[in-house]
Design an enzyme around this catalytic site. Structure first.
Site, mmCIF file in Angstrom:
data_model
loop_
_atom_site.group_PDB
_atom_site.id
_atom_site.type_symbol
_atom_site.label_atom_id
_atom_site.label_comp_id
_atom_site.label_asym_id
_atom_site.label_seq_id
_atom_site.Cartn_x
_atom_site.Cartn_y
_atom_site.Cartn_z
ATOM 1 N N ASN A 128 -8.057 0.458 13.368
ATOM 2 C CA ASN A 128 -9.469 0.193 13.044
ATOM 3 C C ASN A 128 -9.634 -1.173 12.379
ATOM 4 O OD1 ASN A 128 -8.154 0.760 10.685
ATOM 5 N ND2 ASN A 128 -9.756 2.058 9.827
ATOM 6 N N GLU A 160 -9.785 0.026 4.474
ATOM 7 C CA GLU A 160 -10.336 0.663 5.669
ATOM 8 C C GLU A 160 -11.684 0.055 6.063
ATOM 9 O OE1 GLU A 160 -8.381 2.451 7.303
ATOM 10 O OE2 GLU A 160 -7.737 4.282 6.314
ATOM 11 N N ASP A 218 0.833 -1.208 0.000
ATOM 12 C CA ASP A 218 0.000 0.000 0.000
ATOM 13 C C ASP A 218 0.864 1.253 0.000
ATOM 14 O OD1 ASP A 218 0.984 -0.142 2.584
ATOM 15 O OD2 ASP A 218 -0.956 -0.047 3.573
ATOM 16 N N HIS A 222 -7.798 -2.204 9.799
ATOM 17 C CA HIS A 222 -7.506 -2.221 8.364
ATOM 18 C C HIS A 222 -6.311 -3.112 8.045
ATOM 19 C CE1 HIS A 222 -4.776 1.690 8.341
ATOM 20 N NE2 HIS A 222 -4.100 0.638 8.725
#
Ligand code: GLP
Length: 240
Positions: free
Chosen positions: A136, A143, A67, A138
């Site tokens: 969170n 996400e 990423d 991810h």
């Protein structure tokens, strides 16, 4: 799912590196992906040590980054590209057969996304995907709320990610989007290795591994992966 609880960060890093190396030994022409962030620093150093000591041969394998922050190039402080270049590729005394690093500063970010898909289609599926977990849940920049069927995509950063991102580059950059391999590509990996350390990851790791499988916590999909290892230190594993 195979859970490996390690006494500390150093052991987590070493065990994850050894597992990744074993995957390459078993599939020497495979495609390999490691994450950016703080968690994998020790793991990529340990992996480079294994390569440099001749314990694993990467000459037939390809490498692809997971990423990147949209807007940051591989030269920018805190970028995943810079992490890959400095902490992994720059330490290797031997080379992968090929490397594809995402350029978050590409003028045509859609073409960059398509290039990531093409590289994975050409050399993949991933033989091993090493992943960190965000606060969170991810994976990469998949996400909370992400479409779990996507391949590479560009996605708005969640509020949680925006709150923690300054640890990588301070106030210098204010990215709004991430570009990432998709959950489809991650789930197609022959082996997934999720690494986590520190008490701040304990609650999200519990939700990911013991909670409902849902795109609200993207890492929870790994419960359905047929060959997933979770390598965590005692602090991160405390609520499992
Ligand atoms: C970052 C990256 C992920 C990384 C995760 C955890 O934002 N997009 O690839 O795995 O969040 O980061 P860290 O290891 O710094 O906690």
């Amino acid at each position: 799912m195979n859970l490996i609880v390690c006494k500390d960060y150093e052991e987590m890093s070493r065990r994850a590196a050894e597992l990744a190396a074993a995957c390459i030994q078993a599939d020497p022409t495979g495609l390999v992906s490691f994450p950016g962030g703080d968690t994998p620093l020790g793991m990529v150093h340990a992996f480079a040590d294994l390569v440099n000591a001749g314990k694993v041969d990467i000459s037939g394998a390809h490498y692809v980054s997971l990423d990147e922050w949209v807007g940051l190039s591989g030269l920018d402080e805190g970028s995943c590209g810079r992490f890959n270049r400095t902490e992994l590729l720059g330490r290797l005394q031997k080379r992968f057969a090929g490397v594809h690093l995402i350029d978050g500063a590409a003028a045509d970010i859609e073409a960059e996304r398509a290039a990531l898909d093409s590289y994975i289609a050409q050399y993949g599926p991933l033989t091993v995907s090493v992943l960190g977990i965000g606060m969170n849940g991810h994976l990469g920049f998949n996400e909370d709320g992400v479409d779990l069927d996507l391949n590479a995509h560009i996605i708005p950063l969640s509020e949680t990610t925006k709150q923690v991102m300054h640890k990588y580059f301070g106030e210098k950059f204010h990215p709004e989007y991430g570009i990432s391999q998709g959950i489809r590509q991650i789930m197609a990996a022959k082996t997934v290795i999720l690494i986590a350390n520190g008490s701040h990851k304990a609650e999200i790791l519990r939700r990911a591994l013991c909670g409902e499988v849902s795109n609200r916590v993207p890492a929870s999909v790994l419960q359905k992966h047929p060959n997933c290892y979770v390598v965590a230190d005692e602090a991160a594993a405390a609520k499992l």
